[in-house]
Design a protein around this motif. Structure first.
Motif, PDB file in Angstrom:
ATOM      1  N   GLN A 392       0.835  -1.195   0.000  1.00  0.00           N
ATOM      2  CA  GLN A 392       0.000   0.000   0.000  1.00  0.00           C
ATOM      3  C   GLN A 392       0.874   1.250   0.000  1.00  0.00           C
ATOM      4  N   PHE A 393       0.410   2.263  -0.731  1.00  0.00           N
ATOM      5  CA  PHE A 393       1.118   3.532  -0.824  1.00  0.00           C
ATOM      6  C   PHE A 393       0.175   4.641  -0.373  1.00  0.00           C
ATOM      7  N   LEU A 394       0.475   5.218   0.779  1.00  0.00           N
ATOM      8  CA  LEU A 394      -0.361   6.258   1.362  1.00  0.00           C
ATOM      9  C   LEU A 394       0.327   7.610   1.231  1.00  0.00           C
ATOM     10  N   ARG A 395      -0.472   8.656   1.053  1.00  0.00           N
ATOM     11  CA  ARG A 395       0.089   9.995   0.976  1.00  0.00           C
ATOM     12  C   ARG A 395       0.498  10.473   2.357  1.00  0.00           C
ATOM     13  N   GLY A 396       1.567  11.269   2.406  1.00  0.00           N
ATOM     14  CA  GLY A 396       2.020  11.775   3.688  1.00  0.00           C
ATOM     15  C   GLY A 396       2.866  13.024   3.538  1.00  0.00           C
ATOM     16  N   THR A 397       3.107  13.686   4.673  1.00  0.00           N
ATOM     17  CA  THR A 397       4.030  14.812   4.714  1.00  0.00           C
ATOM     18  C   THR A 397       5.260  14.383   5.498  1.00  0.00           C
ATOM     19  N   TYR A 398       6.431  14.771   4.986  1.00  0.00           N
ATOM     20  CA  TYR A 398       7.696  14.315   5.565  1.00  0.00           C
ATOM     21  C   TYR A 398       8.526  15.508   6.005  1.00  0.00           C
ATOM     22  N   ALA A 399       9.084  15.438   7.215  1.00  0.00           N
ATOM     23  CA  ALA A 399       9.979  16.482   7.705  1.00  0.00           C
ATOM     24  C   ALA A 399      10.770  15.946   8.890  1.00  0.00           C
ATOM     25  N   ASP A 400      12.059  16.217   8.888  1.00  0.00           N
ATOM     26  CA  ASP A 400      12.928  15.907  10.024  1.00  0.00           C
ATOM     27  C   ASP A 400      12.824  14.444  10.471  1.00  0.00           C
TER      28      ASP A 400
END
Length: 445
Positions: A392-400
């Motif tokens: 499964q490929f879910l959308r996300g926000t990435y930081a640090d």
């Protein structure tokens, strides 16, 4: 010229009911798509293309010692100990401007007014910025020079220097940027503005590259309406063709968007055939599942070239979500690669990132065709669940080093794409991922 290599079909290799993994499908694509043939292009036409050969420097840069400041070319001994209280007074013997062929000679007690980029005249050992002088006006430190047309007398007379200068101060040495024989750029380099500038600076007007792939994008569906048109009952705006065309351009391609094609197999076949003249790769979206109106599957399932082994479009099921139904193969007299993506907006975009973008980068001749990945700690309100046996490929926000899901698990949430800069990868053997767990993310930015 074909951009697809002969291939063994998946049905021959796995059988018609095989559930393909993401890796198997991508491997098949990358084994089939081959880099475009190199061509010689003028510099600006080569922007975004990939070099196919090393470029060496024919002439050193800069080609001569030159001034890095507007000021005065001087001998070091003549300005030693200079200060505002006891300035060094020097005779100005003339101007040295950028592009000037005949140079003045600076002797003892002399200075030449020099401009940025101008050759260092014989006899001079350093440059003092004009701000360290009175500019020949005798009224203390100045901020700059008067234009020559307004004050031609500034090229003669005397100048007072208020600070000393070490040898080679404010002088750019010949070859300090690059030297003749150096390798300026390596094969495999994508030519952006800095690389174009370097090529021009060393005198290269053309360069041998692989051209940017031409990608034709078209969406299917009788329900699709172009933006700015009126929506009627049962209709939606066509977002997929815009998203995928923009994504193809972002990947480095020259992308052409075709208006939505209605659910008619003959119309679709005709449209694709018309577009092949300008396509190194064709991308369709919609019509690849198991419904009665899945027109892409209907139109392209039987277009194989009898004279080309492995040609034609093969439709598959992948062990992934979103994006289970996929199609891939080649079409037309030049065996142009075609990728058929699902019609769901999020499914089509995820499929583009996983399969189409690598294909475009392969056509460009790049060795590394994949987005960068990272390990990140999952930040979520609850565990992520995944269908058993599917990646499964879910959308996300990435930081640090942390990643947060956006929009939940639903594959239909197109709004989540606008706020996501990463895909969270849930392996096919994992049914649940708890908050705080380290996961793999594909970085989209």
């Amino acid at each position: 010229m074909s951009s697809a290599a002969p291939r063994v079909t998946g049905q021959d290799h796995f059988g018609p009911d095989h559930l393909w993994s993401v890796e198997e499908h991508l491997e098949d694509i990358l084994a089939t798509v081959r880099p475009l043939e190199p061509i010689e292009l003028h510099l600006l036409d080569a922007q975004g293309c990939v070099l196919v050969e090393d470029v060496t420097v024919p002439v050193s840069l800069p080609p001569f010692d030159n001034s890095s400041m507007d000021g005065y070319a001087v001998r070091v001994a003549d300005v030693a100990g200079a200060s505002e209280e006891f300035p060094a007074a020097l005779e100005v013997v003339g101007d040295v401007a950028a592009g000037q062929a005949e140079l003045l000679h600076v002797g003892p007690g002399q200075a030449a007014r020099i401009m940025t980029g101008a050759p260092l005249p014989p006899g001079a050992e350093a440059v003092v910025p004009v701000e360290w002088t009175d500019g020949g006006l005798g009224e203390g430190p100045v901020r700059g020079m008067r234009a020559r047309s307004l004050g031609p007398e500034g090229a003669t007379g005397h100048v007072q220097v208020y600070r000393p200068a070490e040898a080679r101060a404010h002088v750019r040495a010949k070859g300090s940027d690059v030297k003749a024989g150096d390798r300026a750029l390596e094969a495999g380099t994508i030519l952006g503005p800095p690389q174009i500038a370097l090529l021009a600076a060393i005198g290269r007007g053309t360069v041998r590259v692989r051209p940017r792939p031409r990608v034709v994008v078209l969406s299917t569906g009788s329900e699709l309406v172009q933006p700015d048109e009126e929506l009627r009952t049962g209709q939606i705006y066509d977002s997929n063709s815009f998203a995928l065309t923009a994504a193809a351009r972002d990947a480095g391609a020259i992308a052409y968007r075709v208006g939505a094609v209605a659910d008619d197999a003959e119309t679709l076949r005709s449209t694709i055939e018309d577009q092949l003249v300008r396509a190194d790769l064709v991308v369709t979206t919609g019509g690849v599942s198991v419904g009665a109106y899945d027109v892409v599957k209907e139109a392209l399932s039987h277009v194989a070239d009898e004279d080309e082994a492995g040609s034609g479009i093969e439709f598959r099921k992948l062990a992934m979500q979103p994006g289970k139904p996929q199609g891939f193969g080649s079409i037309g007299p030049d065996h142009t690669p075609l990728l058929a993506l699902p019609g769901n907006p999020v499914s089509s975009y995820v499929s583009f990132e996983l399969f189409v973008r690598p294909a475009i980068r392969a056509l460009m001749g790049l060795e590394d065709v994949h987005r960068p990945t990272a390990r990140a700690t999952l930040t979520a309100d609850k565990a992520l669940t995944s269908p058993k046996g599917r990646r499964q490929f879910l959308r996300g926000t990435y930081a640090d080093g942390r990643v947060t899901p956006v929009g939940g698990a639903g594959s239909h949430l197109i709004a989540a794409l606008a706020h996501a800069d990463a895909l969270i990868v849930v392996p096919e053997d994992t049914e649940s991922v708890e908050p705080g767990t380290e996961v793999e993310v594909v970085l989209l930015g």
